[in-house]
Each structure stands twice: as structure tokens, then as C-alpha cells.
Design a protein around this motif. Sequence first.
Motif, PDB file in Angstrom:
ATOM      1  N   LYS A  35       7.485   4.623   1.359  1.00  0.00           N
ATOM      2  CA  LYS A  35       6.185   4.167   0.874  1.00  0.00           C
ATOM      3  C   LYS A  35       5.140   4.400   1.969  1.00  0.00           C
ATOM      4  CE  LYS A  35       8.110   0.782  -2.238  1.00  0.00           C
ATOM      5  NZ  LYS A  35       8.266  -0.618  -2.578  1.00  0.00           N
ATOM      6  N   VAL A  36       4.029   5.006   1.568  1.00  0.00           N
ATOM      7  CA  VAL A  36       3.020   5.405   2.541  1.00  0.00           C
ATOM      8  C   VAL A  36       2.481   4.211   3.326  1.00  0.00           C
ATOM      9  CG1 VAL A  36       0.756   6.481   2.837  1.00  0.00           C
ATOM     10  CG2 VAL A  36       2.403   7.462   1.244  1.00  0.00           C
ATOM     11  N   ARG A  37       2.236   3.115   2.652  1.00  0.00           N
ATOM     12  CA  ARG A  37       1.727   1.924   3.351  1.00  0.00           C
ATOM     13  C   ARG A  37       2.738   1.447   4.401  1.00  0.00           C
ATOM     14  NH1 ARG A  37      -1.086  -2.196  -0.248  1.00  0.00           N
ATOM     15  NH2 ARG A  37      -2.838  -0.909   0.300  1.00  0.00           N
ATOM     16  N   LEU A  39       5.086   3.331   5.789  1.00  0.00           N
ATOM     17  CA  LEU A  39       5.135   4.373   6.820  1.00  0.00           C
ATOM     18  C   LEU A  39       4.018   4.176   7.837  1.00  0.00           C
ATOM     19  CD1 LEU A  39       5.950   7.481   4.629  1.00  0.00           C
ATOM     20  CD2 LEU A  39       7.334   6.663   6.546  1.00  0.00           C
ATOM     21  N   HIS A  40       2.821   3.923   7.337  1.00  0.00           N
ATOM     22  CA  HIS A  40       1.684   3.735   8.232  1.00  0.00           C
ATOM     23  C   HIS A  40       1.883   2.515   9.128  1.00  0.00           C
ATOM     24  CE1 HIS A  40      -2.326   3.767   9.842  1.00  0.00           C
ATOM     25  NE2 HIS A  40      -2.466   2.511   9.465  1.00  0.00           N
ATOM     26  N   LYS A  41       2.305   1.420   8.538  1.00  0.00           N
ATOM     27  CA  LYS A  41       2.506   0.192   9.310  1.00  0.00           C
ATOM     28  C   LYS A  41       3.555   0.406  10.403  1.00  0.00           C
ATOM     29  CE  LYS A  41       3.724  -4.668   8.778  1.00  0.00           C
ATOM     30  NZ  LYS A  41       4.175  -5.710   7.869  1.00  0.00           N
ATOM     31  N   GLN A  42       4.643   1.043  10.049  1.00  0.00           N
ATOM     32  CA  GLN A  42       5.687   1.318  11.035  1.00  0.00           C
ATOM     33  C   GLN A  42       5.183   2.287  12.108  1.00  0.00           C
ATOM     34  OE1 GLN A  42       8.804   0.007  11.419  1.00  0.00           O
ATOM     35  NE2 GLN A  42       8.173  -1.437   9.856  1.00  0.00           N
ATOM     36  N   ALA A  43       4.472   3.320  11.688  1.00  0.00           N
ATOM     37  CA  ALA A  43       3.976   4.319  12.641  1.00  0.00           C
ATOM     38  C   ALA A  43       3.058   3.681  13.674  1.00  0.00           C
ATOM     39  CB  ALA A  43       3.260   5.449  11.910  1.00  0.00           C
ATOM     40  N   VAL A  44       2.216   2.769  13.243  1.00  0.00           N
ATOM     41  CA  VAL A  44       1.307   2.094  14.167  1.00  0.00           C
ATOM     42  C   VAL A  44       2.090   1.367  15.252  1.00  0.00           C
ATOM     43  CG1 VAL A  44      -0.364   0.192  14.357  1.00  0.00           C
ATOM     44  CG2 VAL A  44      -0.621   1.923  12.572  1.00  0.00           C
ATOM     45  N   SER A  45       3.199   0.739  14.890  1.00  0.00           N
ATOM     46  CA  SER A  45       3.986   0.029  15.901  1.00  0.00           C
ATOM     47  C   SER A  45       4.581   0.988  16.932  1.00  0.00           C
ATOM     48  CB  SER A  45       5.082  -0.815  15.244  1.00  0.00           C
ATOM     49  OG  SER A  45       6.076  -0.001  14.672  1.00  0.00           O
TER      50      SER A  45
END
Length: 137
Positions: A35-37, A39-45
Amino acid sequence: MRNWQEMNALTLAYLGDAVYELWVRTHLLELGHEKVRELHKQAVSYVRASTQARVLHVLWPELDEVEQQVVLRGRNAKGGHPKNVDVVTYRHATAFESLVGYWQLNGQSERMGWAFSHVDRILLHEGAEKDVASECK
């Protein structure tokens, strides 16, 4: 292409940032995130300055002399920094990105793989620390 020693450390960091970002996105997909949302949240971490600075701290004792020179050049490079992070953390993150850029330019993908293998463990440990801190409140 010029030798890495002739390049500005921020140029190395620019390249390293892109290489690390691509690794993070690929890694998250390999872990099964879809899920893109999410993915983004994880990527930020993964890409935030504090994570990169912690990875560099873990790697430092294992770096050879040339790699340490690259890190010091990256850390000491003059440039602005975002207001949401302190200057020391941001400079260490820039140093990490410079190191990744150096490895990319020199075709040292195995060395990058070794470094990136530490990231999940660091994030897991960081998450455990936050969980303990929230329990203490």
C-alpha cells in the motif's frame, strides 16, 4: 567522470541520497509492503536524518581509512539544514549519504549491501526504545 576526491562532498551526498532512497523503496517492496501510504510511512522512517546518523554511528568502527575520510568530508561540508532536525544529526546524515555516493561511484555494491543490512536492526531497536519510553509515561 571525475575522481571522487575531486568532487564536493555534497555532490557525493546528492548521489548517495538517490541511491539510498532507491534501495529503501526496493527493500520495502521486497518485505511485502504494497500500500502506497504504508510504503511512504515506512520509507520516511528509513530516510530520516536520525536513522541515517544512527546507521553511520554503527558503521564507523568498521570503515576503512578512505571511507572515514569520505565521512569526515561529508560531515564537514557546508550547507543548509532543515529546521526540523538539529545540525549535528543532519551533518551525520549527510556524511552517510556521502559515503553511499562514494560507494556507488566506485562500484562497491557489496559494501553498500553490508551497510544497508544494518538498517532494519537499527530501526527495530529504535522502535523498541520508543515503545519502552511510551510505557514509562
